[in-house]
Design a protein around this motif. Structure first.
Motif, PDB file in Angstrom:
ATOM      1  N   UNK A 189       0.830  -1.207   0.000  1.00 35.98           N
ATOM      2  CA  UNK A 189       0.000   0.000   0.000  1.00 35.98           C
ATOM      3  C   UNK A 189       0.865   1.257   0.000  1.00 35.98           C
ATOM      4  N   UNK A 190       1.890   1.286   0.826  1.00 34.07           N
ATOM      5  CA  UNK A 190       2.766   2.466   0.913  1.00 34.07           C
ATOM      6  C   UNK A 190       3.437   2.757  -0.428  1.00 34.07           C
ATOM      7  N   UNK A 245      -8.786   7.371   8.008  1.00 28.88           N
ATOM      8  CA  UNK A 245      -9.055   6.282   7.069  1.00 28.88           C
ATOM      9  C   UNK A 245      -7.738   5.943   6.366  1.00 28.88           C
ATOM     10  N   UNK A 246      -6.724   5.621   7.176  1.00 27.63           N
ATOM     11  CA  UNK A 246      -5.349   5.506   6.686  1.00 27.63           C
ATOM     12  C   UNK A 246      -5.098   4.298   5.796  1.00 27.63           C
ATOM     13  N   UNK A 247      -6.092   3.434   5.615  1.00 27.92           N
ATOM     14  CA  UNK A 247      -5.951   2.248   4.771  1.00 27.92           C
ATOM     15  C   UNK A 247      -6.495   2.466   3.358  1.00 27.92           C
ATOM     16  N   UNK A 248      -6.923   3.700   3.056  1.00 25.15           N
ATOM     17  CA  UNK A 248      -7.512   4.008   1.758  1.00 25.15           C
ATOM     18  C   UNK A 248      -6.879   5.272   1.185  1.00 25.15           C
ATOM     19  N   UNK A 249      -6.566   5.236  -0.119  1.00 26.22           N
ATOM     20  CA  UNK A 249      -6.115   6.422  -0.845  1.00 26.22           C
ATOM     21  C   UNK A 249      -7.236   6.826  -1.805  1.00 26.22           C
ATOM     22  N   UNK A 250      -7.617   8.106  -1.781  1.00 26.03           N
ATOM     23  CA  UNK A 250      -8.734   8.613  -2.574  1.00 26.03           C
ATOM     24  C   UNK A 250      -8.277   9.592  -3.648  1.00 26.03           C
ATOM     25  N   UNK A 251      -9.039   9.645  -4.717  1.00 29.63           N
ATOM     26  CA  UNK A 251      -8.888  10.657  -5.768  1.00 29.63           C
ATOM     27  C   UNK A 251     -10.283  11.052  -6.203  1.00 29.63           C
ATOM     28  N   UNK A 289      -6.181  -1.173   1.406  1.00 29.41           N
ATOM     29  CA  UNK A 289      -5.573  -2.360   1.997  1.00 29.41           C
ATOM     30  C   UNK A 289      -6.480  -2.804   3.125  1.00 29.41           C
ATOM     31  N   UNK A 290      -6.148  -3.885   3.798  1.00 34.53           N
ATOM     32  CA  UNK A 290      -6.910  -4.375   4.936  1.00 34.53           C
ATOM     33  C   UNK A 290      -6.866  -3.344   6.057  1.00 34.53           C
ATOM     34  N   UNK A 291      -8.014  -2.980   6.589  1.00 38.58           N
ATOM     35  CA  UNK A 291      -8.075  -1.958   7.643  1.00 38.58           C
ATOM     36  C   UNK A 291      -7.630  -2.480   9.000  1.00 38.58           C
ATOM     37  N   UNK A 292      -7.498  -3.792   9.142  1.00 45.29           N
ATOM     38  CA  UNK A 292      -7.148  -4.391  10.430  1.00 45.29           C
ATOM     39  C   UNK A 292      -5.647  -4.450  10.687  1.00 45.29           C
ATOM     40  N   UNK A 293      -4.829  -4.061   9.712  1.00 50.72           N
ATOM     41  CA  UNK A 293      -3.375  -4.104   9.884  1.00 50.72           C
ATOM     42  C   UNK A 293      -2.812  -2.696   9.804  1.00 50.72           C
ATOM     43  N   UNK A 294      -1.603  -2.512  10.279  1.00 50.70           N
ATOM     44  CA  UNK A 294      -0.985  -1.191  10.232  1.00 50.70           C
ATOM     45  C   UNK A 294      -0.346  -0.917   8.876  1.00 50.70           C
ATOM     46  N   UNK A 295      -0.142  -1.943   8.099  1.00 54.06           N
ATOM     47  CA  UNK A 295       0.358  -1.817   6.735  1.00 54.06           C
ATOM     48  C   UNK A 295      -0.069  -3.080   6.001  1.00 54.06           C
TER      49      UNK A 295
END
Length: 153
Positions: free
Chosen positions: A18-19, A34-40, A53-59
């Motif tokens: 994701x990074x 909402x750090x698990x999603x990138x928006x445009x 990415x999965x919201x349950x993990x930090x990365x």
């Protein structure tokens, strides 16, 4: 113009970190809540997109990539398309002509219909149709059984 495949959309690919995907599209927004999603978002055309990415993990890796129309009447746009030329505003008949083996399914939550191109459980392209409509309102690439109903809730 970005190309939609069963593995990704443009430079963003399923199973990519994701990074790394975020770094590859610097104009996209990742919000703290909402750090698990990138928006445009393109307010002029009413087209919005995200990858998550999965919201349950930090990365983790990208699990879903989506582009959709937020307008009441979906129009074909110069947005991402498949190699067959399918994307927002394409008709159900056009999708089925290019992919006669597409599997139709109802979403678990909400109305409308989905046409899945690709095997379930692997990377697949989902063409979404709003209830009672025959034009594609969203295109999602994911290895999930269906696109998520809500990505940041």
């Amino acid at each position: 113009m970005w190309t939609i495949t069963e593995q990704g959309m443009g430079p963003v690919q399923l199973d990519e970190l994701f990074a790394d995907a975020v770094a590859g599209v610097p104009t996209w927004t990742v919000e703290e809540n909402c750090s698990w999603v990138a928006f445009w978002n393109d307010q002029e055309t009413g087209v919005t997109a995200y990858f998550a990415r999965d919201s349950e993990t930090s990365d983790g890796t990208v699990t879903t990539i989506d582009v959709e129309s937020t307008t009441d009447t979906v129009q074909p746009h110069d947005g991402p398309r498949t190699v067959d030329g399918l994307g927002l505003g394409s008709t159900r008949d056009e999708v089925l002509a290019a992919h006669p083996d597409a599997a139709e399914q109802k979403p678990t939550i909400g109305d409308g219909a989905l046409l899945r191109v690709g095997p379930q459980g692997e990377g697949a392209i989902f063409f979404a149709f709003r209830s009672g409509e025959d034009t594609v309102s969203a295109v999602t690439v994911t290895s999930r059984d269906e696109p998520p109903y809500e990505v940041c809730g």
